[in-house]
Enzyme design. Structure first.
Site, PDB file in Angstrom:
ATOM      1  N   LYS A  19      26.166   9.032  52.149  1.00 21.76           N
ATOM      2  CA  LYS A  19      25.097   8.199  51.250  1.00 21.76           C
ATOM      3  C   LYS A  19      25.673   8.549  49.691  1.00 21.76           C
ATOM      4  O   LYS A  19      25.981   8.295  48.519  1.00 21.76           O
ATOM      5  CB  LYS A  19      23.829   7.513  51.222  1.00 21.76           C
ATOM      6  CG  LYS A  19      23.469   9.002  51.335  1.00 21.76           C
ATOM      7  CD  LYS A  19      21.460   9.203  52.092  1.00 21.76           C
ATOM      8  CE  LYS A  19      20.848  10.302  51.270  1.00 21.76           C
ATOM      9  NZ  LYS A  19      19.752  10.373  52.446  1.00 21.76           N
ATOM     10  N   HIS A 237      39.888  25.948  51.886  1.00 26.06           N
ATOM     11  CA  HIS A 237      39.682  26.089  50.632  1.00 26.06           C
ATOM     12  C   HIS A 237      40.713  27.606  50.279  1.00 26.06           C
ATOM     13  O   HIS A 237      41.988  26.925  49.351  1.00 26.06           O
ATOM     14  CB  HIS A 237      38.754  25.745  49.422  1.00 26.06           C
ATOM     15  CG  HIS A 237      37.633  25.291  49.967  1.00 26.06           C
ATOM     16  ND1 HIS A 237      37.832  23.264  50.565  1.00 26.06           N
ATOM     17  CD2 HIS A 237      36.156  24.573  50.454  1.00 26.06           C
ATOM     18  CE1 HIS A 237      36.783  22.598  51.570  1.00 26.06           C
ATOM     19  NE2 HIS A 237      35.702  23.465  51.052  1.00 26.06           N
ATOM     20  N   THR A 376      45.668  32.689  29.095  1.00 22.07           N
ATOM     21  CA  THR A 376      46.360  33.581  29.521  1.00 22.07           C
ATOM     22  C   THR A 376      45.661  34.569  28.487  1.00 22.07           C
ATOM     23  O   THR A 376      45.693  35.161  27.636  1.00 22.07           O
ATOM     24  CB  THR A 376      48.159  33.568  29.106  1.00 22.07           C
ATOM     25  OG1 THR A 376      48.558  32.172  29.702  1.00 22.07           O
ATOM     26  CG2 THR A 376      48.331  34.476  29.702  1.00 22.07           C
ATOM     27  N   THR A 397      42.453  25.136  27.196  1.00 24.03           N
ATOM     28  CA  THR A 397      40.985  24.781  27.850  1.00 24.03           C
ATOM     29  C   THR A 397      41.150  22.346  27.778  1.00 24.03           C
ATOM     30  O   THR A 397      41.295  22.234  26.190  1.00 24.03           O
ATOM     31  CB  THR A 397      39.467  24.928  26.373  1.00 24.03           C
ATOM     32  OG1 THR A 397      39.520  26.030  26.619  1.00 24.03           O
ATOM     33  CG2 THR A 397      38.215  23.856  27.284  1.00 24.03           C
ATOM     34  N   ARG A 461      26.599  39.460  41.835  1.00 28.67           N
ATOM     35  CA  ARG A 461      27.284  39.539  41.492  1.00 28.67           C
ATOM     36  C   ARG A 461      28.373  38.964  42.404  1.00 28.67           C
ATOM     37  O   ARG A 461      29.735  39.782  43.409  1.00 28.67           O
ATOM     38  CB  ARG A 461      29.007  39.990  41.165  1.00 28.67           C
ATOM     39  CG  ARG A 461      28.555  39.751  39.372  1.00 28.67           C
ATOM     40  CD  ARG A 461      30.105  40.690  38.134  1.00 28.67           C
ATOM     41  NE  ARG A 461      31.106  40.652  38.959  1.00 28.67           N
ATOM     42  CZ  ARG A 461      31.762  41.344  39.300  1.00 28.67           C
ATOM     43  NH1 ARG A 461      31.413  43.011  39.915  1.00 28.67           N
ATOM     44  NH2 ARG A 461      32.929  40.993  39.898  1.00 28.67           N
TER      45      ARG A 461
HETATM   46  N1  LIG Z   1      39.142  28.721  28.363  1.00 28.51           N
HETATM   47  C1  LIG Z   1      37.915  28.244  28.234  1.00 28.51           C
HETATM   48  O1  LIG Z   1      37.084  28.496  28.796  1.00 28.51           O
HETATM   49  C2  LIG Z   1      37.858  30.106  28.738  1.00 28.51           C
HETATM   50  C3  LIG Z   1      37.160  31.039  28.933  1.00 28.51           C
HETATM   51  N2  LIG Z   1      36.964  32.232  29.105  1.00 28.51           N
HETATM   52  C4  LIG Z   1      35.487  33.013  30.293  1.00 28.51           C
HETATM   53  O2  LIG Z   1      35.049  34.108  28.909  1.00 28.51           O
HETATM   54  C5  LIG Z   1      35.434  35.148  29.963  1.00 28.51           C
HETATM   55  C6  LIG Z   1      35.501  36.367  30.196  1.00 28.51           C
HETATM   56  O3  LIG Z   1      36.593  35.991  30.935  1.00 28.51           O
HETATM   57  P1  LIG Z   1      37.012  36.098  32.409  1.00 28.51           P
HETATM   58  O4  LIG Z   1      38.965  35.808  32.756  1.00 28.51           O
HETATM   59  O5  LIG Z   1      35.976  36.531  33.127  1.00 28.51           O
HETATM   60  O6  LIG Z   1      37.278  38.097  32.066  1.00 28.51           O
HETATM   61  P2  LIG Z   1      36.327  39.903  32.099  1.00 28.51           P
HETATM   62  O7  LIG Z   1      37.386  40.454  32.344  1.00 28.51           O
HETATM   63  O8  LIG Z   1      35.271  39.189  31.737  1.00 28.51           O
HETATM   64  O9  LIG Z   1      37.044  39.252  33.638  1.00 28.51           O
HETATM   65  C7  LIG Z   1      37.611  38.806  34.797  1.00 28.51           C
HETATM   66  C8  LIG Z   1      37.750  39.624  36.319  1.00 28.51           C
HETATM   67  O10 LIG Z   1      36.862  40.457  36.175  1.00 28.51           O
HETATM   68  C9  LIG Z   1      35.481  40.532  36.892  1.00 28.51           C
HETATM   69  N3  LIG Z   1      34.564  41.437  36.754  1.00 28.51           N
HETATM   70  C10 LIG Z   1      33.135  40.930  36.118  1.00 28.51           C
HETATM   71  N4  LIG Z   1      32.467  42.135  36.696  1.00 28.51           N
HETATM   72  C11 LIG Z   1      33.037  43.328  36.814  1.00 28.51           C
HETATM   73  C12 LIG Z   1      33.082  44.394  37.331  1.00 28.51           C
HETATM   74  N5  LIG Z   1      31.552  45.019  37.012  1.00 28.51           N
HETATM   75  N6  LIG Z   1      33.639  45.391  38.331  1.00 28.51           N
HETATM   76  C13 LIG Z   1      34.411  44.739  38.889  1.00 28.51           C
HETATM   77  N7  LIG Z   1      35.505  43.214  38.541  1.00 28.51           N
HETATM   78  C14 LIG Z   1      34.221  42.734  37.558  1.00 28.51           C
HETATM   79  C15 LIG Z   1      34.872  39.575  37.234  1.00 28.51           C
HETATM   80  O11 LIG Z   1      34.677  38.753  38.812  1.00 28.51           O
HETATM   81  P3  LIG Z   1      33.761  37.925  39.271  1.00 28.51           P
HETATM   82  O12 LIG Z   1      34.629  36.196  38.542  1.00 28.51           O
HETATM   83  O13 LIG Z   1      34.142  38.293  40.720  1.00 28.51           O
HETATM   84  O14 LIG Z   1      32.703  38.316  38.286  1.00 28.51           O
HETATM   85  C16 LIG Z   1      36.877  38.720  36.641  1.00 28.51           C
HETATM   86  O15 LIG Z   1      37.438  38.011  38.290  1.00 28.51           O
HETATM   87  C17 LIG Z   1      34.111  34.204  31.467  1.00 28.51           C
HETATM   88  O16 LIG Z   1      33.187  33.620  31.432  1.00 28.51           O
HETATM   89  C18 LIG Z   1      35.593  33.486  31.480  1.00 28.51           C
HETATM   90  O17 LIG Z   1      35.416  31.429  31.683  1.00 28.51           O
HETATM   91  C19 LIG Z   1      37.609  32.905  28.863  1.00 28.51           C
HETATM   92  C20 LIG Z   1      39.047  32.198  28.228  1.00 28.51           C
HETATM   93  C21 LIG Z   1      39.104  31.293  28.370  1.00 28.51           C
HETATM   94  O1  LIG Z   2      33.513  22.961  51.098  1.00 25.24           O
HETATM   95  C1  LIG Z   2      32.117  23.151  51.158  1.00 25.24           C
HETATM   96  O2  LIG Z   2      32.544  23.029  49.559  1.00 25.24           O
HETATM   97  C2  LIG Z   2      31.093  23.306  49.034  1.00 25.24           C
HETATM   98  C3  LIG Z   2      31.697  23.879  47.720  1.00 25.24           C
HETATM   99  O3  LIG Z   2      32.543  22.333  47.055  1.00 25.24           O
HETATM  100  P1  LIG Z   2      32.690  22.549  45.349  1.00 25.24           P
HETATM  101  O4  LIG Z   2      34.009  21.386  44.992  1.00 25.24           O
HETATM  102  O5  LIG Z   2      31.579  22.096  45.420  1.00 25.24           O
HETATM  103  O6  LIG Z   2      33.392  24.048  44.744  1.00 25.24           O
HETATM  104  C4  LIG Z   2      30.250  24.260  49.777  1.00 25.24           C
HETATM  105  O7  LIG Z   2      29.638  24.318  48.557  1.00 25.24           O
HETATM  106  C5  LIG Z   2      29.894  24.185  50.483  1.00 25.24           C
HETATM  107  O8  LIG Z   2      29.443  25.268  51.403  1.00 25.24           O
HETATM  108  C6  LIG Z   2      31.754  24.203  51.891  1.00 25.24           C
HETATM  109  O9  LIG Z   2      31.761  23.376  52.848  1.00 25.24           O
END
Ligand SMILES: NC(=O)C1=CN([C@@H]2O[C@H](COP(=O)(O)OP(=O)(O)OC[C@H]3O[C@@H](n4cnc5c(N)ncnc54)[C@H](OP(=O)(O)O)[C@@H]3O)[C@@H](O)[C@H]2O)C=CC1
Ligand SMILES: O=C1O[C@H](COP(=O)(O)O)[C@@H](O)[C@H](O)[C@H]1O
Length: 488
Positions: A19, A237, A376, A397, A461
């Site tokens: 469903k 995944h 990038t 984006t 986190r």
């Molecule tokens: N096109 C778009 O929409 C774009 C959006 N953005 C946004 O800008 C924001 C920042 O960008 P992002 O690339 O994440 O860069 P950041 O430098 O902020 O983060 C890079 C990575 O560092 C990890 N991290 C965060 N906090 C810590 C910590 N305290 N110690 C160790 N690792 C850490 C994160 O992991 P974890 O995931 O585990 O937290 C992430 O993988 C994001 O929300 C991103 O989505 C940036 C560029 C383009």
């Molecule tokens: O296979 C699974 O995936 C979902 C997350 O899928 P998403 O497409 O929403 O990212 C996860 O919630 C579930 O626990 C797992 O079995």
């Protein structure tokens, strides 16, 4: 000439998956008008249901718009329902009779979607084989995870399926393979000249593949506890994302060539040890709101004192010429600070630094969800009089670049692929066996209680130990990058 008849049979049509996911998906494909003419949808389950009742159950998830009412009526007019048991041959003969009646002597193609609990899987597949296979057209069986719990149980399942169906008839779903950015990986890597020369151990420091969810087990802890986050997300995944990131270029875009390359990557990875992982389990946040107050062990459906991980980070090493020495870090967790799935390729430091440590590492981020994007991180001169390097980005984006493009849901793409007979985005049995080979010894050690997960607070986190682990593997987090989304 008479058209073929195509029947999509939902085994377990009365259930939750049907469903919430299957009927809404079928509706979306139906309304897009891409299905073979005269496709019918046949629900099968033990409950005494009618098509109007099926409609009532699935309509809240179908979410049809007001002006789609007539189309929705025609969708349900293309539905049938057959009540029957999952274990009796007569019931499946009756289902076959119903299918033959729909096929009216035409060539009949049949897709069986198994939206069923593992307990009835064996008998249902056997009975499909003995009573319900079309003798005039093709038969395809769509199978959902879990594909076993470890190497042994998965091999047993594969043996069972291969005793009944050919590999070409079996479609094992990993819904991550149906996501836009995941399908984009092959195009990104192999249809661009700029990536291939730098896609190796000489330039890449590490690859981090992340899955995060901001909610816990939501009362489904009993089910989750049998599996844990590694089986739930990482072994399938995240490993698939890793294969697509790491594999060599296939000789052609033929599904078998692609799957062969994925298997080669997996074969080059040794089984994981306990020292290759950090595990966590979420605790409630007393100051949090709603669900966040509850820890995993507060869920009444979770066995008391369970050590099942709800968070895991693991390092996988690919022993080949391209990747030796590059850690592939897979991390996933529930009850974290955000919803996100991404692949982050972190490049090495620029050799011979002339900017006094101000040049930060380049990263290529492929954000699978939410808000598909690819960016990038690049250094540019700070605009104006300054000559300092500044962290910025080249950004693609999707919602900006492809404004009015509808991105279908993963299930829509995958189910449509089954209609078309393409196995490109489905898991082959040898791929599955390799995936279990890598994870089974670790999973058994975890189950023997050889490790206790570290507690982390709901909405964070994950455990700080995981960040330390990743840092020691060479991932550099500068904490200085600032994203300015104001131009969106
Ligand atoms: N096109 C778009 O929409 C774009 C959006 N953005 C946004 O800008 C924001 C920042 O960008 P992002 O690339 O994440 O860069 P950041 O430098 O902020 O983060 C890079 C990575 O560092 C990890 N991290 C965060 N906090 C810590 C910590 N305290 N110690 C160790 N690792 C850490 C994160 O992991 P974890 O995931 O585990 O937290 C992430 O993988 C994001 O929300 C991103 O989505 C940036 C560029 C383009
Ligand atoms: O296979 C699974 O995936 C979902 C997350 O899928 P998403 O497409 O929403 O990212 C996860 O919630 C579930 O626990 C797992 O079995």
């Amino acid at each position: 000439m008479e058209e073929n008849s195509t029947n999509f049979i939902v085994m377990g049509a009365s259930g939750d998956l049907a469903k919430k996911k299957i009927y809404p998906t079928l509706w979306n494909i139906y309304k897009s008008g891409v299905l073979p003419p005269d496709t019918r949808f046949i629900g099968y389950a033990r409950s005494a249901l009618t098509v109007p009742q099926l409609r009532e159950k699935s309509e809240p998830y179908i979410k049809a718009k007001d002006d789609e009412k007539a189309k929705l009526d025609s969708f349900f007019a293309a539905n049938d329902y057959v009540k029957g048991s999952y274990t009796e041959a007569e019931a499946f003969t009756a289902l076959n009779d119903a299918l033959l009646k729909i096929e009216k002597g035409r060539k009949g193609n049949r897709l069986f979607y198994l939206a069923l609990p593992p307990s009835v899987f064996d008998s249902v597949t056997k009975l499909i084989k003995t009573q319900c296979m079309s003798k005039t057209g093709w038969n395809r069986i769509i199978v959902e995870k879990p594909f076993g719990k470890d190497s042994e149980s998965s091999a047993k399942l594969s043996k069972h399926l291969s005793s009944l169906f050919t590999e070409e008839e079996i479609y094992r779903i990993d819904h991550y393979l149906g996501k836009e950015m995941v399908q984009n990986l092959l195009v990104l890597r192999f249809a661009n000249a700029i990536f291939q020369p730098i896609w190796n151990r000489d330039n890449i420091a590490n690859v981090v593949i992340t899955f995060k969810e901001p909610f816990g087990t939501k009362g489904r802890g009993g089910y989750f506890d049998e599996f844990g986050i590694i089986r739930d997300v990482m072994q399938n995944h995240l490993l698939q994302l890793m294969c697509l990131t790491a594999m060599e270029k296939p000789p052609t875009s033929d599904p078998e060539d692609i799957r062969n390359e994925k298997v080669k990557v997996l074969k080059a990875i040794r089984p994981l040890e306990l020292s290759d992982v950090v595990l966590g389990q979420y605790a409630g946040d007393p100051e949090g709101e709603g669900e966040a107050k509850e820890g995993y062990l507060d869920d009444e459906t979770v066995p008391k004192g369970s050590r099942t991980p709800t968070y895991a980070v693991a390092v996988l090493r690919i022993n080949n010429e391209r990747w030796e020495g590059v850690p592939f870090i897979l991390k996933c967790g529930k009850a974290l600070n955000e919803r996100k799935a991404e692949i982050r390729v972190q490049f090495k430091d620029v050799p011979g630094d002339i900017f006094h440590g101000k040049a930060k590492r380049n990263e290529l981020v492929i954000r699978v969800q939410p808000n598909e994007a690819m960016y990038t991180k690049v250094m540019t001169k700070k605009p104006g009089m300054s000559f300092d390097p500044l962290e910025t980005e080249l950004d693609l984006t999707y919602k900006l670049r492809f404004k009015d493009v509808y991105l279908p849901d993963a299930y829509e793409r995958l189910i449509l692929d089954v209609f078309g007979g393409s196995q490109m985005h489905f898991v082959r049995s040898d791929e599955l066996a390799e995936a279990w080979r890598i994870f089974t010894p670790l999973l058994h050690k975890i189950e023997e209680g050889k490790v206790s997960p570290i507690q982390y607070k709901f909405g964070t986190r994950g455990p700080p130990e995981a960040d330390k682990f990743i840092e020691e593997l060479g991932f550099v987090y500068s904490g200085t990058y600032q994203w300015l989304p104001s131009h969106q």
